[in-house]
Motif scaffolding. Sequence first.
Motif, PDB file in Angstrom:
ATOM      1  N   GLY A  46       0.816  -1.205   0.000  1.00  0.00           N
ATOM      2  CA  GLY A  46       0.000   0.000   0.000  1.00  0.00           C
ATOM      3  C   GLY A  46       0.846   1.249   0.000  1.00  0.00           C
ATOM      4  N   ASN A  47       2.016   1.168   0.727  1.00  0.00           N
ATOM      5  CA  ASN A  47       2.916   2.304   0.791  1.00  0.00           C
ATOM      6  C   ASN A  47       3.509   2.594  -0.577  1.00  0.00           C
TER       7      ASN A  47
ATOM      8  N   GLY B 268       0.930   4.260  -2.643  1.00  0.00           N
ATOM      9  CA  GLY B 268       0.791   5.655  -2.209  1.00  0.00           C
ATOM     10  C   GLY B 268       1.847   6.543  -2.842  1.00  0.00           C
ATOM     11  N   LYS B 269       3.078   6.026  -2.940  1.00  0.00           N
ATOM     12  CA  LYS B 269       4.148   6.789  -3.582  1.00  0.00           C
ATOM     13  C   LYS B 269       3.872   6.972  -5.069  1.00  0.00           C
TER      14      LYS B 269
ATOM     15  N   LEU C 123       0.884   7.033  -6.426  1.00  0.00           N
ATOM     16  CA  LEU C 123      -0.210   8.002  -6.520  1.00  0.00           C
ATOM     17  C   LEU C 123       0.304   9.422  -6.314  1.00  0.00           C
ATOM     18  N   LEU C 124       1.205   9.586  -5.356  1.00  0.00           N
ATOM     19  CA  LEU C 124       1.802  10.901  -5.105  1.00  0.00           C
ATOM     20  C   LEU C 124       2.583  11.376  -6.322  1.00  0.00           C
TER      21      LEU C 124
ATOM     22  N   LYS D 202      -1.471  -1.184 -11.510  1.00  0.00           N
ATOM     23  CA  LYS D 202      -1.305  -0.172 -10.476  1.00  0.00           C
ATOM     24  C   LYS D 202      -0.953   1.184 -11.073  1.00  0.00           C
TER      25      LYS D 202
ATOM     26  N   SER E  81      -3.331   4.396 -10.545  1.00  0.00           N
ATOM     27  CA  SER E  81      -2.854   5.646  -9.944  1.00  0.00           C
ATOM     28  C   SER E  81      -3.173   6.832 -10.839  1.00  0.00           C
TER      29      SER E  81
ATOM     30  N   THR F   3      -5.886   9.785  -9.846  1.00  0.00           N
ATOM     31  CA  THR F   3      -5.430  11.175  -9.896  1.00  0.00           C
ATOM     32  C   THR F   3      -6.392  12.033 -10.709  1.00  0.00           C
TER      33      THR F   3
END
Length: 264
Positions: free
Chosen positions: A2-3, A6-7, A9-10, A99, A103, A107
Amino acid sequence: MGNHFGKLLLNENMKVFRRVRTWVMLAILALISILIPVLMREGLGSSEVVYWQPADTAVRVSFFLNTIFCVVIAAESVAGEFTWGTIKLLLIRPWSRSKILASKYLTVVGFSIMSTLLVIGMAMLTSYILFSHDAPLGNGLTAANAFTMWGYLYIDLFITLAIAFMVSSVFRSGALAIGLSLFIMFTQNIFSLIFNPDRYAWAKYVLFNNMDLSKYMHTSSDMGLLNGPSDGMTLGFSLAVLAVYYVIFMVISWVVFSKRDVAG
């Protein structure tokens, strides 16, 4: 895992929000949402109008540009990687294609939600300051009607975004995605007249006949409402049809992006 997502997605959000163009588009939306109530206040020469009405007008007018700007972001989310030649750099990272595409899509949806809230917030704040807060009994636009209409507008935008994202993923062309989405925006009412569900029973399953959900609002405040719902069509029916089309668009996007060779 998940981390890592998250990166990813960021990273996708940084690609959108580090561009000056993105902030220019948001500034234009905010300006129009503020300007319309101001112009209405000056044009009416009176503040004796409940603030929901000018807020609703501002949101409806601004939403046209909001949809165009969101489509631009969606169209370039995937196609832009091919245009700029950065798709190979993205795919060598330790992330699956699913993924990566997820992402990008999240966004795009996040941007559309933010821009929509910006439009609604600026329109409501300006109208609240400039106009009356007391509606005559049994008259005027209510908060419930306004938010319902804005919800319908966002659903239309949401489906248009799905189309733009699919075209961007399948054809790798931002211009085609933008052009096709704008074509749908401008012609959906025309196609609804041509493929009239009252004339053709099968036409009630056509995408264009289900995108404008405002026809299910039975209030005098629905300005611009030309036709009510056809026989056999309900809000639930249209939402179900849109859901089916949405799943189809997403499946096509993911299947093509996951399987297509991007070496060339």
